[in-house]
Design a protein around this motif. Sequence first.
Motif, PDB file in Angstrom:
ATOM      1  N   GLU A  51       5.217  19.105   5.969  1.00 43.52           N
ATOM      2  CA  GLU A  51       3.924  19.186   6.049  1.00 43.52           C
ATOM      3  C   GLU A  51       3.290  18.847   5.002  1.00 43.52           C
ATOM      4  OE1 GLU A  51      -0.299  19.684   7.648  1.00 43.52           O
ATOM      5  OE2 GLU A  51       1.517  18.980   8.086  1.00 43.52           O
ATOM      6  N   GLY A  52       3.322  19.520   4.218  1.00 43.08           N
ATOM      7  CA  GLY A  52       3.303  19.974   2.730  1.00 43.08           C
ATOM      8  C   GLY A  52       2.459  18.039   2.247  1.00 43.08           C
ATOM      9  N   MET A  53       3.953  17.115   2.233  1.00 45.30           N
ATOM     10  CA  MET A  53       4.141  15.838   1.933  1.00 45.30           C
ATOM     11  C   MET A  53       3.400  15.178   2.345  1.00 45.30           C
ATOM     12  SD  MET A  53       5.047  13.394  -0.254  1.00 45.30           S
ATOM     13  CE  MET A  53       5.989  14.372  -0.936  1.00 45.30           C
ATOM     14  N   ARG A  54       2.787  15.036   3.898  1.00 45.19           N
ATOM     15  CA  ARG A  54       2.352  14.797   5.571  1.00 45.19           C
ATOM     16  C   ARG A  54       0.244  14.902   4.581  1.00 45.19           C
ATOM     17  NH1 ARG A  54      -2.007  14.987   8.092  1.00 45.19           N
ATOM     18  NH2 ARG A  54      -2.367  16.950   7.560  1.00 45.19           N
ATOM     19  N   ARG A  55       0.014  15.710   3.720  1.00 46.78           N
ATOM     20  CA  ARG A  55      -1.142  16.567   3.275  1.00 46.78           C
ATOM     21  C   ARG A  55      -1.208  16.007   1.761  1.00 46.78           C
ATOM     22  NH1 ARG A  55      -2.477  22.985   4.818  1.00 46.78           N
ATOM     23  NH2 ARG A  55      -1.613  23.387   6.068  1.00 46.78           N
ATOM     24  N   SER A  56      -0.530  15.792   0.663  1.00 48.49           N
ATOM     25  CA  SER A  56      -0.195  14.745  -0.372  1.00 48.49           C
ATOM     26  C   SER A  56      -0.256  13.322  -0.332  1.00 48.49           C
ATOM     27  CB  SER A  56       1.269  15.155  -1.268  1.00 48.49           C
ATOM     28  OG  SER A  56       1.316  16.778  -1.477  1.00 48.49           O
ATOM     29  N   ARG A 116       0.838  -1.254   0.235  1.00 53.37           N
ATOM     30  CA  ARG A 116       0.074   0.330  -0.379  1.00 53.37           C
ATOM     31  C   ARG A 116       0.926   1.213  -0.008  1.00 53.37           C
ATOM     32  NH1 ARG A 116      -3.816  -0.680   4.773  1.00 53.37           N
ATOM     33  NH2 ARG A 116      -1.960   0.181   6.282  1.00 53.37           N
ATOM     34  N   ALA A 117       1.929   1.487   1.067  1.00 52.28           N
ATOM     35  CA  ALA A 117       2.744   2.337   0.637  1.00 52.28           C
ATOM     36  C   ALA A 117       3.719   2.914  -0.594  1.00 52.28           C
ATOM     37  CB  ALA A 117       4.033   2.043   1.945  1.00 52.28           C
ATOM     38  N   LEU A 118       3.549   1.343  -1.421  1.00 55.70           N
ATOM     39  CA  LEU A 118       4.888   2.018  -2.404  1.00 55.70           C
ATOM     40  C   LEU A 118       3.595   2.479  -3.348  1.00 55.70           C
ATOM     41  CD1 LEU A 118       6.714  -2.102  -2.978  1.00 55.70           C
ATOM     42  CD2 LEU A 118       6.955   0.483  -2.211  1.00 55.70           C
ATOM     43  N   PHE A 119       2.579   3.211  -3.118  1.00 58.40           N
ATOM     44  CA  PHE A 119       1.224   3.225  -4.425  1.00 58.40           C
ATOM     45  C   PHE A 119       1.233   4.551  -3.648  1.00 58.40           C
ATOM     46  CE2 PHE A 119      -0.136  -1.003  -5.180  1.00 58.40           C
ATOM     47  CZ  PHE A 119      -0.090  -0.624  -6.565  1.00 58.40           C
ATOM     48  N   LEU A 120       1.787   5.267  -2.363  1.00 56.68           N
ATOM     49  CA  LEU A 120       1.423   6.501  -1.683  1.00 56.68           C
ATOM     50  C   LEU A 120       2.643   7.244  -1.848  1.00 56.68           C
ATOM     51  CD1 LEU A 120      -0.760   5.841   1.194  1.00 56.68           C
ATOM     52  CD2 LEU A 120      -1.144   6.579  -1.440  1.00 56.68           C
ATOM     53  N   PRO A 121       2.624   9.037  -2.265  1.00 55.25           N
ATOM     54  CA  PRO A 121       4.361   9.568  -2.165  1.00 55.25           C
ATOM     55  C   PRO A 121       4.595  10.169  -0.954  1.00 55.25           C
ATOM     56  CG  PRO A 121       2.135  11.014  -1.889  1.00 55.25           C
ATOM     57  CD  PRO A 121       1.367   9.212  -2.665  1.00 55.25           C
ATOM     58  N   PRO A 122       6.013   9.715   0.223  1.00 52.62           N
ATOM     59  CA  PRO A 122       6.761   9.944  -1.172  1.00 52.62           C
ATOM     60  C   PRO A 122       7.480   8.778  -2.207  1.00 52.62           C
ATOM     61  CG  PRO A 122       7.135  10.522   1.108  1.00 52.62           C
ATOM     62  CD  PRO A 122       5.667   9.590   1.003  1.00 52.62           C
ATOM     63  N   ALA A 123       6.633   7.083  -0.799  1.00 49.99           N
ATOM     64  CA  ALA A 123       7.488   6.096  -1.208  1.00 49.99           C
ATOM     65  C   ALA A 123       7.463   5.834  -3.193  1.00 49.99           C
ATOM     66  CB  ALA A 123       7.250   5.155  -0.370  1.00 49.99           C
ATOM     67  N   SER A 124       6.717   6.191  -3.836  1.00 49.28           N
ATOM     68  CA  SER A 124       6.421   5.613  -5.094  1.00 49.28           C
ATOM     69  C   SER A 124       6.981   6.544  -5.687  1.00 49.28           C
ATOM     70  CB  SER A 124       5.146   6.350  -5.630  1.00 49.28           C
ATOM     71  OG  SER A 124       4.704   7.275  -5.173  1.00 49.28           O
ATOM     72  N   LEU A 125       7.620   7.870  -5.075  1.00 46.89           N
ATOM     73  CA  LEU A 125       8.108   9.261  -6.152  1.00 46.89           C
ATOM     74  C   LEU A 125       9.235   8.886  -5.961  1.00 46.89           C
ATOM     75  CD1 LEU A 125       6.270  11.978  -4.970  1.00 46.89           C
ATOM     76  CD2 LEU A 125       5.434  10.304  -7.214  1.00 46.89           C
ATOM     77  N   PHE A 126       9.886   7.911  -5.101  1.00 51.45           N
ATOM     78  CA  PHE A 126      11.252   8.060  -4.754  1.00 51.45           C
ATOM     79  C   PHE A 126      11.206   7.101  -5.176  1.00 51.45           C
ATOM     80  CE2 PHE A 126      11.310   9.674  -0.234  1.00 51.45           C
ATOM     81  CZ  PHE A 126      12.536  10.890  -0.744  1.00 51.45           C
ATOM     82  N   LEU A 150       4.961  17.935  -4.514  1.00 50.41           N
ATOM     83  CA  LEU A 150       4.019  17.655  -4.260  1.00 50.41           C
ATOM     84  C   LEU A 150       4.730  17.407  -2.090  1.00 50.41           C
ATOM     85  CD1 LEU A 150       3.130  14.250  -5.358  1.00 50.41           C
ATOM     86  CD2 LEU A 150       2.038  16.042  -5.273  1.00 50.41           C
ATOM     87  N   SER A 151       5.585  17.856  -2.066  1.00 48.89           N
ATOM     88  CA  SER A 151       6.011  18.652  -0.885  1.00 48.89           C
ATOM     89  C   SER A 151       5.749  20.057  -0.189  1.00 48.89           C
ATOM     90  CB  SER A 151       7.812  18.137  -0.717  1.00 48.89           C
ATOM     91  OG  SER A 151       8.086  17.109  -0.747  1.00 48.89           O
ATOM     92  N   THR A 152       4.895  20.528  -0.791  1.00 52.15           N
ATOM     93  CA  THR A 152       4.913  22.083  -0.583  1.00 52.15           C
ATOM     94  C   THR A 152       3.066  22.117  -0.152  1.00 52.15           C
ATOM     95  OG1 THR A 152       3.676  22.539  -3.287  1.00 52.15           O
ATOM     96  CG2 THR A 152       5.986  23.213  -2.342  1.00 52.15           C
ATOM     97  N   ASN A 153       2.912  22.224   0.270  1.00 55.38           N
ATOM     98  CA  ASN A 153       1.144  23.286   0.469  1.00 55.38           C
ATOM     99  C   ASN A 153       0.316  23.308  -0.446  1.00 55.38           C
ATOM    100  OD1 ASN A 153       1.600  21.859   3.356  1.00 55.38           O
ATOM    101  ND2 ASN A 153       1.949  24.258   4.016  1.00 55.38           N
ATOM    102  N   ALA A 154       0.871  23.953  -1.360  1.00 56.61           N
ATOM    103  CA  ALA A 154       0.566  24.272  -2.813  1.00 56.61           C
ATOM    104  C   ALA A 154       0.350  23.273  -3.802  1.00 56.61           C
ATOM    105  CB  ALA A 154       1.163  25.663  -3.190  1.00 56.61           C
ATOM    106  N   GLY A 155       1.125  22.564  -3.887  1.00 57.24           N
ATOM    107  CA  GLY A 155       1.515  21.075  -4.635  1.00 57.24           C
ATOM    108  C   GLY A 155       0.085  20.646  -4.009  1.00 57.24           C
ATOM    109  N   ALA A 156       0.165  20.186  -2.163  1.00 57.92           N
ATOM    110  CA  ALA A 156      -1.046  19.022  -1.407  1.00 57.92           C
ATOM    111  C   ALA A 156      -1.755  19.340  -1.821  1.00 57.92           C
ATOM    112  CB  ALA A 156      -0.498  18.724  -0.241  1.00 57.92           C
TER     113      ALA A 156
END
Length: 259
Positions: free
Chosen positions: A237-242, A10-20, A51-57
């Motif tokens: 926090e931006g990545m958490r929201r994403s 499940r984690a592999l489908f979600l950021p940031p793991a999927s992006l790494f 996605l690490s920014t609040n704006a991107g999230a």
Amino acid sequence: MLDLLDAIPRALFLPPASLFLAIAIGLLLWRRWPRAGRIVAGTGLAALAFLSTNAGAGFFVRPLERMTAPLLAPERAGAQAIVVLAAGRLQQAPEYGGHDIPDYTGLARLRYAAHLQRRTALPLLVSGGDPSASAATAAGKPRYAMADAMATALRGDFGVPVRWTEDRSRTTAENAHFSAALLRRDGVRRVLLVTDAMHMARSREAFQRAGLEVVDAPTMFFGDQAKSLGAWVPSAEGMRRSWYAVYELLGLVWYRLRS
């Protein structure tokens, strides 16, 4: 161990793991197919920064939050009870004598539930099981579910009574199933459902499928806060929201595919 093995894919489908993972694949491709490798790795890196920014999230948060709205007149909602859903917990908090306590998302839900209870005088149900129950039992420790920690906080910290404690659920669907069974015994059909705004659409769907009439009572709206230049600065926090928003969007898709 089974919970860990379930969480890994499940984690592999979600950021940031999927992006790494995308960046790593790009780097592996780079030597044999330089152009393809640069595109894959560069796309993963750009998405990670965005996605690490609040704006991107916000691009993922806002569609979820627009599926609900703040509850402006709870007294006129015609509800018979308030249901508040667990989030996470901090285990063995030393300042509370080693007891588990709700995390900050859970506390925000509890605070709003207490606010609604004071306005409406409706009975309150807390819902959340114990993900580590099997490990606690094996270690000879007493079982202490998230609902127990929530009830303790509501009674002790907010001075609000709790009538029902649903302590078996591990998922939102189980929150709905077990809560509905408790409420039906007392003739409750229509509830104020308290959770954060991003979680509301999936929660509402689960509780409606369980046979309850649901009035949205969301809290913690983030989508319209990301408007300053500082919202474009990468942050945890931006990545958490994403992560949370993508998780909820995938959850909604899964619910609708199953239906």
